[in-house]
Scaffold this motif. Structure first.
Motif, PDB file in Angstrom:
ATOM      1  N   GLU A 159      55.864   8.867 -62.057  1.00 20.42           N
ATOM      2  CA  GLU A 159      55.524   8.823 -60.634  1.00 20.42           C
ATOM      3  C   GLU A 159      55.499   7.376 -60.133  1.00 20.42           C
ATOM      4  O   GLU A 159      55.442   6.430 -60.923  1.00 20.42           O
ATOM      5  CB  GLU A 159      54.145   9.473 -60.420  1.00 20.42           C
ATOM      6  CG  GLU A 159      54.051  10.928 -60.866  1.00 20.42           C
ATOM      7  CD  GLU A 159      55.007  11.856 -60.084  1.00 20.42           C
ATOM      8  OE1 GLU A 159      55.424  12.878 -60.661  1.00 20.42           O
ATOM      9  OE2 GLU A 159      55.353  11.506 -58.924  1.00 20.42           O
ATOM     10  N   ASP A 160      55.476   7.240 -58.810  1.00 20.79           N
ATOM     11  CA  ASP A 160      55.522   5.906 -58.207  1.00 20.79           C
ATOM     12  C   ASP A 160      54.374   5.014 -58.674  1.00 20.79           C
ATOM     13  O   ASP A 160      54.565   3.836 -58.976  1.00 20.79           O
ATOM     14  CB  ASP A 160      55.469   6.020 -56.668  1.00 20.79           C
ATOM     15  CG  ASP A 160      56.744   6.629 -56.096  1.00 20.79           C
ATOM     16  OD1 ASP A 160      56.809   6.804 -54.872  1.00 20.79           O
ATOM     17  OD2 ASP A 160      57.658   6.937 -56.893  1.00 20.79           O
ATOM     18  N   ASP A 161      53.157   5.567 -58.729  1.00 15.74           N
ATOM     19  CA  ASP A 161      52.030   4.719 -59.128  1.00 15.74           C
ATOM     20  C   ASP A 161      52.157   4.293 -60.593  1.00 15.74           C
ATOM     21  O   ASP A 161      51.776   3.177 -60.974  1.00 15.74           O
ATOM     22  CB  ASP A 161      50.698   5.413 -58.857  1.00 15.74           C
ATOM     23  CG  ASP A 161      50.583   6.769 -59.550  1.00 15.74           C
ATOM     24  OD1 ASP A 161      51.613   7.277 -60.041  1.00 15.74           O
ATOM     25  OD2 ASP A 161      49.468   7.301 -59.628  1.00 15.74           O
ATOM     26  N   GLU A 162      52.734   5.152 -61.406  1.00 12.24           N
ATOM     27  CA  GLU A 162      52.950   4.779 -62.813  1.00 12.24           C
ATOM     28  C   GLU A 162      54.017   3.681 -62.900  1.00 12.24           C
ATOM     29  O   GLU A 162      53.889   2.744 -63.696  1.00 12.24           O
ATOM     30  CB  GLU A 162      53.382   6.021 -63.604  1.00 12.24           C
ATOM     31  CG  GLU A 162      52.291   7.080 -63.719  1.00 12.24           C
ATOM     32  CD  GLU A 162      52.796   8.374 -64.352  1.00 12.24           C
ATOM     33  OE1 GLU A 162      52.073   8.934 -65.182  1.00 12.24           O
ATOM     34  OE2 GLU A 162      53.924   8.802 -64.005  1.00 12.24           O
ATOM     35  N   MET A 163      55.033   3.778 -62.049  1.00 17.58           N
ATOM     36  CA  MET A 163      56.054   2.722 -62.030  1.00 17.58           C
ATOM     37  C   MET A 163      55.443   1.405 -61.574  1.00 17.58           C
ATOM     38  O   MET A 163      55.728   0.343 -62.135  1.00 17.58           O
ATOM     39  CB  MET A 163      57.218   3.136 -61.118  1.00 17.58           C
ATOM     40  CG  MET A 163      58.168   4.119 -61.766  1.00 17.58           C
ATOM     41  SD  MET A 163      59.309   4.877 -60.619  1.00 17.58           S
ATOM     42  CE  MET A 163      60.177   3.486 -59.970  1.00 17.58           C
ATOM     43  N   PHE A 164      54.571   1.481 -60.568  1.00 16.44           N
ATOM     44  CA  PHE A 164      53.931   0.251 -60.074  1.00 16.44           C
ATOM     45  C   PHE A 164      53.139  -0.406 -61.200  1.00 16.44           C
ATOM     46  O   PHE A 164      53.239  -1.620 -61.446  1.00 16.44           O
ATOM     47  CB  PHE A 164      52.999   0.571 -58.899  1.00 16.44           C
ATOM     48  CG  PHE A 164      52.418  -0.650 -58.233  1.00 16.44           C
ATOM     49  CD1 PHE A 164      51.269  -1.264 -58.735  1.00 16.44           C
ATOM     50  CD2 PHE A 164      53.025  -1.213 -57.125  1.00 16.44           C
ATOM     51  CE1 PHE A 164      50.757  -2.410 -58.146  1.00 16.44           C
ATOM     52  CE2 PHE A 164      52.509  -2.358 -56.511  1.00 16.44           C
ATOM     53  CZ  PHE A 164      51.366  -2.956 -57.030  1.00 16.44           C
ATOM     54  N   ALA A 165      52.396   0.413 -61.955  1.00 21.07           N
ATOM     55  CA  ALA A 165      51.594  -0.130 -63.063  1.00 21.07           C
ATOM     56  C   ALA A 165      52.496  -0.695 -64.155  1.00 21.07           C
ATOM     57  O   ALA A 165      52.265  -1.791 -64.680  1.00 21.07           O
ATOM     58  CB  ALA A 165      50.693   0.965 -63.624  1.00 21.07           C
ATOM     59  N   SER A 166      53.552   0.026 -64.474  1.00 16.86           N
ATOM     60  CA  SER A 166      54.445  -0.425 -65.549  1.00 16.86           C
ATOM     61  C   SER A 166      55.243  -1.657 -65.132  1.00 16.86           C
ATOM     62  O   SER A 166      55.410  -2.601 -65.915  1.00 16.86           O
ATOM     63  CB  SER A 166      55.388   0.714 -65.943  1.00 16.86           C
ATOM     64  OG  SER A 166      56.240   0.296 -66.987  1.00 16.86           O
ATOM     65  N   PHE A 167      55.704  -1.671 -63.889  1.00 17.76           N
ATOM     66  CA  PHE A 167      56.434  -2.862 -63.407  1.00 17.76           C
ATOM     67  C   PHE A 167      55.496  -4.081 -63.423  1.00 17.76           C
ATOM     68  O   PHE A 167      55.916  -5.192 -63.767  1.00 17.76           O
ATOM     69  CB  PHE A 167      56.948  -2.648 -61.971  1.00 17.76           C
ATOM     70  CG  PHE A 167      58.141  -1.744 -61.813  1.00 17.76           C
ATOM     71  CD1 PHE A 167      58.479  -0.810 -62.776  1.00 17.76           C
ATOM     72  CD2 PHE A 167      58.916  -1.817 -60.662  1.00 17.76           C
ATOM     73  CE1 PHE A 167      59.579   0.034 -62.598  1.00 17.76           C
ATOM     74  CE2 PHE A 167      60.012  -0.969 -60.475  1.00 17.76           C
ATOM     75  CZ  PHE A 167      60.340  -0.052 -61.444  1.00 17.76           C
ATOM     76  N   SER A 168      54.229  -3.836 -63.081  1.00 16.42           N
ATOM     77  CA  SER A 168      53.256  -4.948 -63.091  1.00 16.42           C
ATOM     78  C   SER A 168      53.092  -5.486 -64.507  1.00 16.42           C
ATOM     79  O   SER A 168      53.013  -6.684 -64.742  1.00 16.42           O
ATOM     80  CB  SER A 168      51.903  -4.476 -62.541  1.00 16.42           C
ATOM     81  OG  SER A 168      52.060  -3.992 -61.212  1.00 16.42           O
TER      82      SER A 168
END
Ligand SMILES: NC(=O)NCCC(=O)O
Ligand SMILES: [Zn+2]
Ligand SMILES: [Zn+2]
Length: 486
Positions: A159-168
């Motif tokens: 999901e988008d929030d998981e991508m945000f965390a992983s990209f961070s």
């Protein structure tokens, strides 16, 4: 024993020149004229190019309830015979969800089989503290790129929030986030819609994944990467909608890289409407082949520089496994082949037609990805000190591509019947000649090595600096100027 490649035209990503290449102890020792050595490799009338690097393969991939048939042995061998001397394969977490265990599992599978060098990307298919922690270990293990599937809902999709965390986390570690950009939620809705309408054949695969769903996801991934402040690599760019998102982002200074596939540059969606179910099903991959209208833009992107890498997404399931979806296109294992023919098909349809130059050919098949993944100039370069991964590329050797004569292990070839007008006369991996046209070369399983890739590619460092300078900051206000609470 020293070797010299003599009499060829050396082609790098930025120039062509006549010269010899001296090889010692697996490395390029010198580039010059009239060089001598114990062994001479004839490059007369041929080009001398850096070994191809294919950054997108899935050998023996466990996927959709089965496993891709192409093995690490057959895949690296087929690639070498086609002039590709390094693959970057995708590690997938196993049932325990551990990404470090996955990397070790890929080592266990690949090491005894590979005839040329390999690197890994690591797929992030969920998000939790263990993954957060293990990403650091993965980088220390030499994996500096992490893949996020925005498709395959219920299987690999994040999901988008998981991508945000992983990209961070990628930004923190100096690693490169990558995405498979398709809107997995809407794909699932469209799959059910077309099945309900009785469309069960491979054409349903194409109908359920229109280019708009790839463009939307590409924009979304670019937005997330920009919000985090990290570069982004978009794999298998198939259509104008995704390419346009990349062009716009790059014009705004975002460090976004795009990877069209050799299949998307040369094949189109009409394959899915073939009356032979087998013909169509063999070509089911995601994203699907698009209409011809999309191909010109992808070609223009390669010469304009808005797209940087041509890969294959080689994920080869034989026809028997494709039949898992005989009554339901959503169950056809997704993936096609390509790693054996990538260079010859790109040279024939690109360089011979004038769409790209020989230098651009080298850039998009080897040098650019080596720079993006931080293994340049050890790989992807013809300079002293580089690994002697070199191809004597002969534009006068032609062949008709056929499953009957290919080295790939599967029973079909999506480029069946293509007349290609260039082949590897010799392929060298770290100075060893591992393939010679017309000789009875055979694979040397286990001689390949894992190439650890250090973190902090320069793009990530530069972007971090720029973002730090421009990050939102608290406005310091004189308490006197702040109205008191009511
Ligand atoms: N592309 C494809 O159809 N199969 C391999 C997995 C992926 O890259 O999406
Ligand atoms: Zn994908
Ligand atoms: Zn893939």
């Amino acid at each position: 024993m020293s070797k010299v490649i003599k009499g060829g035209t050396i082609v790098t990503a930025d120039r062509q020149f006549a010269g010899d290449i001296l090889i010692e102890d697996g490395k390029i020792a010198a580039i010059g004229y009239d060089l001598t050595a114990d062994e001479v490799i004839d490059a007369d009338g041929a080009y001398v190019i850096p070994g191809g690097i294919d950054p997108h393969t899935h050998l023996e991939m466990p996927f959709m309830g089965t496993t891709a048939d192409e093995t690490f042995e057959s895949g690296t061998w087929a690639a070498a015979t086609g002039g590709t001397t390094m693959l970057i394969d995708f590690c997938l977490p196993g049932p325990d969800g551990s990404i470090t265990n996955a990397i070790n599992d890929w080592h266990r599978k690949s090491a005894p089989q590979i005839c040329s060098d390999i690197g890994y990307h690591m797929a992030i298919t969920g998000w939790n503290e263990q993954i957060f922690d293990e990403m650091k270990t993965a980088v220390e293990m030499g994996v500096n790129s992490f893949k996020h599937f925005m498709a395959y809902k219920g299987a690999l999709m994040v999901e988008d929030d998981e991508m945000f965390a992983s990209f961070s986390r990628c930004k923190e570690l100096g690693a490169l986030p990558m995405v498979h950009a398709e809107n997995g939620d809407i794909i699932q809705e469209l799959q059910q819609k077309y099945l309900a309408e009785g469309i069960t054949g491979p054409e349903g695969h194409a109908f359920s994944r229109p280019p708009e769903l790839e463009g939307e996801a590409a924009n979304r991934a670019i937005m997330i990467a920009d919000a985090v402040g990290t570069p982004l690599y978009i794999v298998h760019v198939s259509c104008e909608q995704a390419h346009e998102a990349i062009r716009r982002a790059r014009q705004k200074g975002h460090r976004v890289y795009g990877e069209p596939l050799i299949q998307f540059l040369t094949l189109d969606e009409s394959e899915y409407f073939n009356k032979s179910w087998e013909h169509a099903a063999r070509r089911v991959m995601s994203p699907p082949f698009r209409s011809k209208a999309h191909q010109d833009g992808l070609w223009n992107g390669l010469s304009a520089g808005s797209l940087q890498v041509v890969a294959t997404d080689h994920c080869a399931f034989g026809t028997e496994k494709k039949k898992m979806g005989i009554d339901d296109f959503t169950k056809i294992p997704n993936g096609t082949g390509g790693l054996e023919d990538r260079l010859a098909v790109l040279w024939t349809t690109g360089v011979e037609t004038g769409r790209i130059t020989p230098e651009e050919f080298v850039a998009v098949t080897s040098t650019n990805i080596a720079k993006i993944l931080n293994i340049y100039p050890t790989k992807g370069a013809l300079v002293p000190g580089a690994d002697a991964d070199i191809v004597v590329w002969d534009p006068k050797i032609s062949k008709t591509i056929s499953a009957n004569s290919q080295k790939s292990i599967i029973d079909y070839n999506v480029f069946e019947g293509f007349e290609v007008t260039a082949q590897a006369r010799h392929t060298l991996s770290r100075g060893d000649v591992i393939w010679s046209w017309g000789k009875n070369s055979s694979p040397q399983p286990g001689r390949g090595r894992f190439v650890a890739r250090p973190a902090f590619p320069s793009a990530a460092k530069a972007l971090s600096k720029w973002k730090a300078l421009n990050t939102p900051r608290k406005v310091e206000r004189d308490p006197m100027n702040i109205p008191s609470g009511i």
